[in-house]
Design a protein around this motif. Structure first.
Motif, PDB file in Angstrom:
ATOM      1  N   MET A  35     -10.594  -5.225  11.596  1.00  0.00           N
ATOM      2  CA  MET A  35     -10.249  -5.355  10.172  1.00  0.00           C
ATOM      3  C   MET A  35      -9.723  -6.745   9.850  1.00  0.00           C
ATOM      4  SD  MET A  35      -8.708  -1.719   8.885  1.00  0.00           S
ATOM      5  CE  MET A  35      -7.609  -1.384  10.235  1.00  0.00           C
ATOM      6  N   LEU A  36      -8.826  -7.259  10.669  1.00  0.00           N
ATOM      7  CA  LEU A  36      -8.266  -8.585  10.405  1.00  0.00           C
ATOM      8  C   LEU A  36      -9.341  -9.666  10.507  1.00  0.00           C
ATOM      9  CD1 LEU A  36      -4.838  -8.194  12.235  1.00  0.00           C
ATOM     10  CD2 LEU A  36      -5.295  -8.060   9.772  1.00  0.00           C
ATOM     11  N   ALA A  37     -10.244  -9.528  11.461  1.00  0.00           N
ATOM     12  CA  ALA A  37     -11.358 -10.482  11.574  1.00  0.00           C
ATOM     13  C   ALA A  37     -12.283 -10.368  10.370  1.00  0.00           C
ATOM     14  CB  ALA A  37     -12.133 -10.236  12.861  1.00  0.00           C
ATOM     15  N   PHE A  38     -12.490  -9.156   9.883  1.00  0.00           N
ATOM     16  CA  PHE A  38     -13.333  -8.948   8.708  1.00  0.00           C
ATOM     17  C   PHE A  38     -12.722  -9.605   7.471  1.00  0.00           C
ATOM     18  CE2 PHE A  38     -14.523  -6.243   5.021  1.00  0.00           C
ATOM     19  CZ  PHE A  38     -15.870  -6.566   4.982  1.00  0.00           C
ATOM     20  N   PHE A  39     -11.401  -9.512   7.312  1.00  0.00           N
ATOM     21  CA  PHE A  39     -10.755 -10.155   6.167  1.00  0.00           C
ATOM     22  C   PHE A  39     -10.942 -11.670   6.230  1.00  0.00           C
ATOM     23  CE2 PHE A  39      -7.577  -6.445   6.462  1.00  0.00           C
ATOM     24  CZ  PHE A  39      -8.473  -5.599   5.852  1.00  0.00           C
ATOM     25  N   ASP A  40     -10.795 -12.247   7.423  1.00  0.00           N
ATOM     26  CA  ASP A  40     -11.026 -13.686   7.575  1.00  0.00           C
ATOM     27  C   ASP A  40     -12.464 -14.044   7.215  1.00  0.00           C
ATOM     28  OD1 ASP A  40      -8.414 -14.109   8.383  1.00  0.00           O
ATOM     29  OD2 ASP A  40      -8.895 -14.037  10.524  1.00  0.00           O
ATOM     30  N   TYR A  41     -13.399 -13.208   7.648  1.00  0.00           N
ATOM     31  CA  TYR A  41     -14.799 -13.430   7.321  1.00  0.00           C
ATOM     32  C   TYR A  41     -15.020 -13.378   5.808  1.00  0.00           C
ATOM     33  CZ  TYR A  41     -19.734 -12.492   6.607  1.00  0.00           C
ATOM     34  OH  TYR A  41     -21.016 -12.541   6.139  1.00  0.00           O
ATOM     35  N   CYS A  42     -14.413 -12.403   5.155  1.00  0.00           N
ATOM     36  CA  CYS A  42     -14.552 -12.274   3.693  1.00  0.00           C
ATOM     37  C   CYS A  42     -14.084 -13.534   2.990  1.00  0.00           C
ATOM     38  CB  CYS A  42     -13.769 -11.066   3.187  1.00  0.00           C
ATOM     39  SG  CYS A  42     -14.480  -9.483   3.664  1.00  0.00           S
ATOM     40  N   PHE A  43     -12.946 -14.071   3.412  1.00  0.00           N
ATOM     41  CA  PHE A  43     -12.443 -15.302   2.799  1.00  0.00           C
ATOM     42  C   PHE A  43     -13.374 -16.474   3.076  1.00  0.00           C
ATOM     43  CE2 PHE A  43      -8.119 -13.267   2.813  1.00  0.00           C
ATOM     44  CZ  PHE A  43      -7.992 -13.235   1.433  1.00  0.00           C
ATOM     45  N   ARG A  51     -10.617  -9.029  -4.251  1.00  0.00           N
ATOM     46  CA  ARG A  51     -11.689  -8.267  -3.594  1.00  0.00           C
ATOM     47  C   ARG A  51     -11.298  -7.945  -2.156  1.00  0.00           C
ATOM     48  NH1 ARG A  51     -14.657  -4.845  -5.114  1.00  0.00           N
ATOM     49  NH2 ARG A  51     -15.171  -6.152  -6.878  1.00  0.00           N
ATOM     50  N   VAL A  52     -10.713  -8.885  -1.444  1.00  0.00           N
ATOM     51  CA  VAL A  52     -10.315  -8.637  -0.052  1.00  0.00           C
ATOM     52  C   VAL A  52      -9.191  -7.604  -0.009  1.00  0.00           C
ATOM     53  CG1 VAL A  52      -9.419  -9.684   2.065  1.00  0.00           C
ATOM     54  CG2 VAL A  52     -11.105 -10.913   0.684  1.00  0.00           C
ATOM     55  N   LEU A  53      -8.273  -7.646  -0.980  1.00  0.00           N
ATOM     56  CA  LEU A  53      -7.210  -6.644  -1.046  1.00  0.00           C
ATOM     57  C   LEU A  53      -7.796  -5.254  -1.249  1.00  0.00           C
ATOM     58  CD1 LEU A  53      -4.252  -5.763  -1.179  1.00  0.00           C
ATOM     59  CD2 LEU A  53      -4.289  -6.327  -3.616  1.00  0.00           C
ATOM     60  N   ILE A  54      -8.769  -5.125  -2.125  1.00  0.00           N
ATOM     61  CA  ILE A  54      -9.422  -3.828  -2.350  1.00  0.00           C
ATOM     62  C   ILE A  54     -10.073  -3.333  -1.065  1.00  0.00           C
ATOM     63  CG2 ILE A  54     -11.345  -2.698  -3.552  1.00  0.00           C
ATOM     64  CD1 ILE A  54     -10.634  -4.551  -5.966  1.00  0.00           C
ATOM     65  N   LEU A  55     -10.754  -4.221  -0.363  1.00  0.00           N
ATOM     66  CA  LEU A  55     -11.381  -3.843   0.910  1.00  0.00           C
ATOM     67  C   LEU A  55     -10.330  -3.455   1.942  1.00  0.00           C
ATOM     68  CD1 LEU A  55     -14.139  -6.591   1.092  1.00  0.00           C
ATOM     69  CD2 LEU A  55     -14.484  -4.146   0.688  1.00  0.00           C
ATOM     70  N   ALA A  56      -9.206  -4.174   1.963  1.00  0.00           N
ATOM     71  CA  ALA A  56      -8.121  -3.863   2.905  1.00  0.00           C
ATOM     72  C   ALA A  56      -7.583  -2.464   2.648  1.00  0.00           C
ATOM     73  CB  ALA A  56      -7.003  -4.897   2.785  1.00  0.00           C
ATOM     74  N   GLN A  57      -7.400  -2.123   1.390  1.00  0.00           N
ATOM     75  CA  GLN A  57      -6.898  -0.796   1.048  1.00  0.00           C
ATOM     76  C   GLN A  57      -7.873   0.284   1.501  1.00  0.00           C
ATOM     77  OE1 GLN A  57      -6.526  -1.528  -3.134  1.00  0.00           O
ATOM     78  NE2 GLN A  57      -4.375  -2.104  -2.982  1.00  0.00           N
ATOM     79  N   LYS A  58      -9.138   0.090   1.223  1.00  0.00           N
ATOM     80  CA  LYS A  58     -10.150   1.089   1.586  1.00  0.00           C
ATOM     81  C   LYS A  58     -10.270   1.240   3.097  1.00  0.00           C
ATOM     82  CE  LYS A  58     -11.514   1.469  -2.739  1.00  0.00           C
ATOM     83  NZ  LYS A  58     -11.214   2.579  -3.590  1.00  0.00           N
ATOM     84  N   LEU A  59     -10.319   0.105   3.807  1.00  0.00           N
ATOM     85  CA  LEU A  59     -10.455   0.165   5.263  1.00  0.00           C
ATOM     86  C   LEU A  59      -9.218   0.753   5.930  1.00  0.00           C
ATOM     87  CD1 LEU A  59     -12.287  -3.170   6.102  1.00  0.00           C
ATOM     88  CD2 LEU A  59     -13.155  -0.850   6.392  1.00  0.00           C
ATOM     89  N   PHE A  60      -8.048   0.479   5.359  1.00  0.00           N
ATOM     90  CA  PHE A  60      -6.805   1.028   5.906  1.00  0.00           C
ATOM     91  C   PHE A  60      -6.867   2.553   5.923  1.00  0.00           C
ATOM     92  CE2 PHE A  60      -2.439   2.583   5.236  1.00  0.00           C
ATOM     93  CZ  PHE A  60      -1.824   2.052   6.351  1.00  0.00           C
TER      94      PHE A  60
END
Length: 87
Positions: A35-43, A51-60
């Motif tokens: 998940m943390l690597a995916f957030f870095d990729y998104c940025f 958008r990354v916050l929304i994805l973080a919430q869903k993935l969490f």
């Protein structure tokens, strides 16, 4: 990340989610790293903090429901979770 004015506190919320992901014992270590690597990729692809916050919430919440590595998820589980989480 862009240097926009963050009047809604999105950056703080995103950091809080990253911290929650790191501290949650129900999320597997493999999923935490993914998940943390995916957030870095998104940025890196230019997605906004919102958008990354929304994805973080869903993935969490998805990772807490799954209770195993994302690599072991079945198509059926993802489809059913999508109906619940992404509506």
């Amino acid at each position: 990340m862009t240097n926009r004015l963050d009047i809604y506190g999105t950056a703080k919320d995103l950091e809080r989610y990253k911290q929650r992901i790191g501290e949650d014992s129900e999320i597997t270590p493999e999923n935490k790293k993914a998940m943390l690597a995916f957030f870095d990729y998104c940025f890196s692809t230019g997605l906004s903090q919102v958008r990354v916050l929304i994805l973080a919430q869903k993935l969490f919440y998805l990772s807490k429901q799954l209770k195993k590595d994302f690599k072991q998820a079945t198509k059926e589980f993802v489809v059913l979770s999508k109906c619940v989480l992404f509506t």
